[in-house]
Write an enzyme that holds these catalytic residues in place. Structure first.
Site, short mmCIF file in Angstrom:
data_model
loop_
_atom_site.label_atom_id
_atom_site.label_comp_id
_atom_site.label_asym_id
_atom_site.label_seq_id
_atom_site.Cartn_x
_atom_site.Cartn_y
_atom_site.Cartn_z
N ASP A 22 9.93 -2.94 -7.73
CA ASP A 22 10.91 -4.00 -7.86
C ASP A 22 11.25 -4.63 -6.52
O ASP A 22 11.56 -5.82 -6.44
CB ASP A 22 12.19 -3.45 -8.51
CG ASP A 22 11.95 -3.00 -9.95
OD1 ASP A 22 10.96 -3.46 -10.55
OD2 ASP A 22 12.74 -2.18 -10.45
N GLY A 23 11.20 -3.84 -5.45
CA GLY A 23 11.49 -4.36 -4.12
C GLY A 23 10.49 -5.41 -3.68
O GLY A 23 10.85 -6.44 -3.10
N LEU A 24 9.20 -5.17 -3.93
CA LEU A 24 8.17 -6.16 -3.57
C LEU A 24 8.34 -7.42 -4.41
O LEU A 24 8.20 -8.54 -3.90
CB LEU A 24 6.78 -5.56 -3.78
CG LEU A 24 5.61 -6.51 -3.45
CD1 LEU A 24 5.60 -6.84 -1.96
CD2 LEU A 24 4.28 -5.89 -3.85
N PHE A 25 8.66 -7.25 -5.69
CA PHE A 25 8.87 -8.42 -6.54
C PHE A 25 10.06 -9.23 -6.03
O PHE A 25 10.03 -10.47 -6.05
CB PHE A 25 9.12 -7.98 -7.98
CG PHE A 25 9.19 -9.12 -8.95
CD1 PHE A 25 8.05 -9.67 -9.49
CD2 PHE A 25 10.42 -9.65 -9.33
CE1 PHE A 25 8.11 -10.72 -10.38
CE2 PHE A 25 10.50 -10.70 -10.22
CZ PHE A 25 9.33 -11.25 -10.75
N ASN A 26 11.10 -8.56 -5.55
CA ASN A 26 12.25 -9.26 -5.00
C ASN A 26 11.86 -10.07 -3.77
O ASN A 26 12.34 -11.19 -3.57
CB ASN A 26 13.35 -8.25 -4.64
CG ASN A 26 14.57 -8.91 -4.05
OD1 ASN A 26 14.65 -9.16 -2.84
ND2 ASN A 26 15.55 -9.21 -4.90
N SER A 62 8.46 3.17 -7.79
CA SER A 62 9.06 4.43 -8.22
C SER A 62 9.91 4.27 -9.47
O SER A 62 10.15 5.23 -10.19
CB SER A 62 9.93 5.02 -7.10
OG SER A 62 10.99 4.13 -6.78
N CYS A 106 3.95 1.61 -1.63
CA CYS A 106 4.98 1.62 -2.65
C CYS A 106 4.87 2.89 -3.50
O CYS A 106 3.80 3.50 -3.60
CB CYS A 106 4.86 0.39 -3.55
SG CYS A 106 3.28 0.25 -4.38
N GLY A 107 5.99 3.27 -4.12
CA GLY A 107 5.98 4.44 -4.99
C GLY A 107 5.47 5.67 -4.26
O GLY A 107 6.01 6.09 -3.25
N PRO A 118 0.80 -1.24 0.00
CA PRO A 118 0.00 0.00 0.00
C PRO A 118 0.82 1.27 0.00
O PRO A 118 0.29 2.35 -0.30
CB PRO A 118 -0.82 -0.13 1.29
CG PRO A 118 0.02 -0.97 2.19
CD PRO A 118 0.73 -1.95 1.29
#
Length: 599
Positions: A210-214, A315, A152-153, A150
């Site tokens: 990208d951090g959440l995907f990681n 972001s 992110c970015g 919620p």
């Protein structure tokens, strides 16, 4: 079982067009107006374009809905004779799809077509036949686990999910939505899932950066990627010359550390720059195959059936831009719903030591886009102090770290395979070479249906300290080379890492699934030259790697050793403290809900 005639054709009404001859074939739904209409019409004092398309492929249809009795907008012919009244009450069904833009980088535009017929049974028959054609599309997910960050970015994670959620509902895709509450939340959930629970889903979707995907990647691969460890830096006799062949021996099975990457709750992913074809099967056949799967069987990677998706809300969103060519939540959602699939290389990062004096057990981590040290790690670490600034903190901390101009002593060993001599890229540094950059044209950019990725080695190859083991049992001789010195930054790009501030990414010709990493070594140099290098990263069609202080090596693996306590790595925007690591490419380790950037 329902069958489809080779071709079915009859007259129906199409909203905002009038009477059309609708024709159905196994792959395309097409229509032709009985009367030629003008290009524009008015409704409620608003101008709108008439439907100009004359067909839609079922591969571009994501849902069909029967809506029952309702009014349909009809139009008149050019000669003024009334073919239909302005609004006609008929039984209706809606075909939901999308239009492609004129350019490969244009986002998908949602489109819907409302067809009607005065006879209920005729309307239902058409709806059922079209629905059968859509269900014949192979590989579309039916059940997904969705993680939403919620904050992110710019804090739009939930808003973006609420925007695309109706698409999944229309397509009858069941979604289990989990809103993240803390750092490591996703990792802990996926790590604790049983194989039976994981097999109940066709894939996992991350709504974030990208951090959440990681975090999804590391949680998913935890204990499910049972590959041998690559060689540790201390096990390699790397020299500036070719090292002698060593005995091939496999290291112990891959073990993961108990902890997740050392980071606090991230609001977005780190910007790595200064400023921050398958045979058709019936639906019944697909259901039979799903029912025949043993849900209790162990899940391991790589495999052919499980996919991971990402809907951009961060972001930078470098993974989405590099794999779809654009940064559009609707386009990404449609590619997930339609079951698009590409293989994606992943970097396996084995941490041998956190600090030189530590006696850690090895721990394994993964990165889908980038692993960076020096400048990239320092920016990520420094930004944690300014979390209150939001995404703008990356621009601030990037400038701050750049002005400090810190370099670190490190030793790097990297592998060069003799069989890829024709495609490897190295920068030869000579003492008298000019510091001016030199253009290097003819870069082969990765696109959809890329031949380089298609011909790449598969993921069953494993790297050992003496060579590379192939599926046929033969060993491939490898050459380990060594570099030692002061470095401003060390980076390994798995993919191009394109983003809005770096339109060509870190490495313009990095491929999604060719089995290689792009190792970028930036030696200590005057601050203005390093600034020039960073600026060229932000410009299209430039060559930021053609400096004498920059080395670029296409490699399958590399090792890193630093003898100080300040070593911090940036893995897809997540922090990892490590002074001794081995980074290796895992070809095609995961499948992504995407089709690759279009031309």
């Amino acid at each position: 079982m329902d069958t489809i005639a080779p071709a079915l054709s009859s007259t129906l009404l199409l909203d905002r067009v009038g009477e059309v001859v609708l024709t159905l074939t196994p792959s395309v739904l097409s229509w032709s107006p009985l009367s030629i209409e003008s290009d524009e019409s008015s409704c409620c004092q608003m101008m709108f374009q008439s439907v100009t398309e004359t067909e839609i492929r079922f591969s571009d249809v994501y849902a069909v809905q029967f809506t029952g009795l309702g009014l349909i907008n009809a139009r008149s012919s050019n000669d003024g004779s009334s073919v239909l009244s302005d609004k006609t009450e008929v039984y209706q069904f809606v075909v939901h799809g999308f239009r492609r833009g004129n350019r490969g980088t244009s986002p998908f535009t949602l489109a819907y077509y409302i067809f009607g017929h005065k006879d209920l049974e005729s309307c239902r028959a058409w709806f059922q036949q079209i629905n059968i054609c859509v269900e014949l599309e192979v590989g579309r997910p039916k059940n997904l686990m969705v993680f939403v960050n919620p904050i992110c970015g710019k804090g739009n994670g939930l808003k973006i999910w609420e925007m695309v959620a109706p698409l999944f509902s229309h397509a009858k895709v069941v979604t289990k939505v989990i809103v993240t509450e803390r750092a490591g939340h996703v990792h802990d959930i996926l790590k604790s899932l049983t194989d039976k629970e994981l097999r109940s889903f066709n894939g996992i979707v991350a709504v974030g950066g990208d951090g959440l995907f990681n975090e999804v990647l590391n949680g998913l691969l935890f204990s499910r990627h049972n590959a041998p460890y690559p060689p540790a830096p201390t096990e390699l006799n790397t020299t500036d010359m070719n090292c002698e062949d060593k005995k091939n021996s496999r290291i112990s099975l891959n073990r993961h550390g108990d902890g997740f990457l050392e980071t606090s709750r991230k609001s977005d992913d780190l910007e790595p720059l200064l400023s921050a074809s398958v045979p058709n099967k019936s639906a019944a056949t697909n259901e039979q195959e799903l029912c025949s799967i043993d849900l209790s069987a162990a899940v391991s990677f790589p495999n052919d059936w499980f996919r991971v998706g990402i809907i951009p809300a961060g972001s930078t969103d470098a993974i989405v831009i590099s794999t779809t060519g654009m940064r559009d939540p609707v386009t990404s959602a449609l590619q997930i719903i339609l079951g698009r699939k590409i293989s994606l290389d992943v970097a396996q990062v084995v941490r041998w030591k956190t600090i030189p004096s530590s006696t850690d057990n090895p721990s394994t981590h993964y990165a889908a886009s980038f692993a960076g040290y020096g400048f990239f790690g320092d920016v990520n670490k420094e930004s944690e102090k300014y979390r209150w600034m939001g995404p703008s903190r990356y621009g601030f901390t990037g400038t701050k770290v750049f002005l400090e101009h810190r370099s670190y002593e490190a030793e790097i060993g990297f592998v060069e395979a003799k069989t890829v001599e024709a495609v490897k890229e190295t920068v030869v540094v000579e003492e008298n070479q000019s510091l001016l950059p030199q253009r290097n044209p003819n870069k082969r950019v990765c696109r959809a249906n890329c031949t380089v990725c298609t011909l790449a080695p598969n993921s069953s190859q494993t790297l050992t300290n003496g060579g590379s083991s192939r599926p046929d049992g033969r060993s491939e001789d490898l050459t380990w080379l060594r570099r030692k010195g002061l470095y401003l930054s060390i980076g390994a790009a798995v993919i191009s890492c394109r983003n809005e501030r770096a339109p060509d990414g870190l490495v313009v010709d990095a491929h999604l699934s060719d089995g290689f990493l792009h190792l970028i070594l930036v030696k200590d140099c005057p601050r203005p030259l390093y600034l020039w290098h960073l600026i060229k990263l932000t410009r299209r069609d430039s060559n930021p790697l053609d400096f004498s202080f920059v080395e670029h090596h296409k490699t399958r693996a590399f090792t890193f050793v630093a003898n100080h306590d300040r070593s911090v790595w940036n893995l897809d925007g997540e922090l990892l403290r490590a002074c001794q690591v081995t980074v290796s490419a895992c070809p095609g380790l995961i499948n992504l809900f995407a089709s690759g950037p279009e031309d």
